[in-house]
Design a protein around this motif. Structure first.
Motif, PDB file in Angstrom:
ATOM      1  N   ARG A 150       0.907  -1.330   0.157  1.00  0.00           N
ATOM      2  CA  ARG A 150      -0.002  -0.164   0.193  1.00  0.00           C
ATOM      3  C   ARG A 150       1.038   1.289  -0.001  1.00  0.00           C
ATOM      4  O   ARG A 150       0.509   2.403  -0.767  1.00  0.00           O
ATOM      5  N   LYS A 183      -9.997   3.069  -3.427  1.00  0.00           N
ATOM      6  CA  LYS A 183      -9.307   2.475  -4.588  1.00  0.00           C
ATOM      7  C   LYS A 183      -9.200   3.412  -5.687  1.00  0.00           C
ATOM      8  O   LYS A 183     -10.058   4.101  -6.246  1.00  0.00           O
ATOM      9  N   SER A 242      -8.206   3.420  -9.774  1.00  0.00           N
ATOM     10  CA  SER A 242      -8.017   2.548 -10.876  1.00  0.00           C
ATOM     11  C   SER A 242      -7.977   3.004 -12.281  1.00  0.00           C
ATOM     12  O   SER A 242      -8.502   4.264 -12.013  1.00  0.00           O
ATOM     13  N   GLY A 295     -11.329   0.180 -14.363  1.00  0.00           N
ATOM     14  CA  GLY A 295     -10.902  -0.616 -13.079  1.00  0.00           C
ATOM     15  C   GLY A 295      -9.710  -1.783 -13.650  1.00  0.00           C
ATOM     16  O   GLY A 295      -9.769  -2.691 -12.710  1.00  0.00           O
ATOM     17  N   THR A 336      -5.202  -1.243 -11.181  1.00  0.00           N
ATOM     18  CA  THR A 336      -5.405  -0.576  -9.867  1.00  0.00           C
ATOM     19  C   THR A 336      -4.031   0.084  -9.429  1.00  0.00           C
ATOM     20  O   THR A 336      -2.898  -0.619  -9.437  1.00  0.00           O
ATOM     21  N   TYR A 355      -3.709   2.119  -6.935  1.00  0.00           N
ATOM     22  CA  TYR A 355      -3.841   2.541  -5.223  1.00  0.00           C
ATOM     23  C   TYR A 355      -4.810   1.324  -4.847  1.00  0.00           C
ATOM     24  O   TYR A 355      -6.006   1.879  -5.086  1.00  0.00           O
ATOM     25  N   ASP A 356      -4.626   0.831  -3.804  1.00  0.00           N
ATOM     26  CA  ASP A 356      -5.657   0.064  -3.052  1.00  0.00           C
ATOM     27  C   ASP A 356      -5.329   0.014  -1.635  1.00  0.00           C
ATOM     28  O   ASP A 356      -4.164  -0.075  -1.224  1.00  0.00           O
TER      29      ASP A 356
END
Length: 139
Positions: free
Chosen positions: A79, A108, A110, A114, A117, A119-120
């Motif tokens: 992360r 999130k 994306s 989608g 990704t 950033y999650d």
């Protein structure tokens, strides 16, 4: 169906297969399948969840705690890397405030509808922090 959809379907099928192995062949075989899945798909949290549950259900508290701590560390570092990459990309594109707000809100991020990704927030991390082993006499 896209390649990404096929990948997700195969991953779901593999997780279902692992659960079936647990029922039919027991703990040792299931553990090996989950470890194999984690080794080949270390970015997918579902296999970690399943293996943690396997350890809890079988009273393997030392293995449970070791995997829980490893999982938290692994996904927290991931992360942080994603946050740095998103921030750098957003700065290049002149939208740093948008990225910072998404990170602050735990959203999130994306692109390509989608497909990728950037950033999650990995909500699994907070879940794993709250998990406690089930103590038993089996150890």
């Amino acid at each position: 169906m896209s390649g990404f959809s096929n990948y997700l379907n195969r991953l779901a099928d593999t997780l279902a297969y692992c659960r079936d192995v647990e029922k039919k062949q027991g703990f040792v075989a299931a553990e090996q399948y989950y470890l194999f899945l984690i080794g080949h798909h270390p970015w997918e949290s579902d296999a970690y969840d399943e293996l943690l549950e396997l350890y809890r259900n079988n009273g393997k508290n030392d293995a449970f705690e070791a995997l829980r701590l490893y999982s938290i560390d692994h996904f927290s570092k991931r992360r942080e890397r994603m946050e740095r990459q998103l921030t750098a990309l957003a700065e290049q594109q002149g939208v740093k405030e948008v990225a910072t707000e998404a990170i602050r809100k735990g959203e999130k991020v994306s692109y390509f509808r989608g497909l990728f990704t950037l950033y999650d927030p990995f909500p699994c991390i907070e879940h794993w922090k709250r998990l406690m082993p089930i103590f038993s006499d089996s150890e």
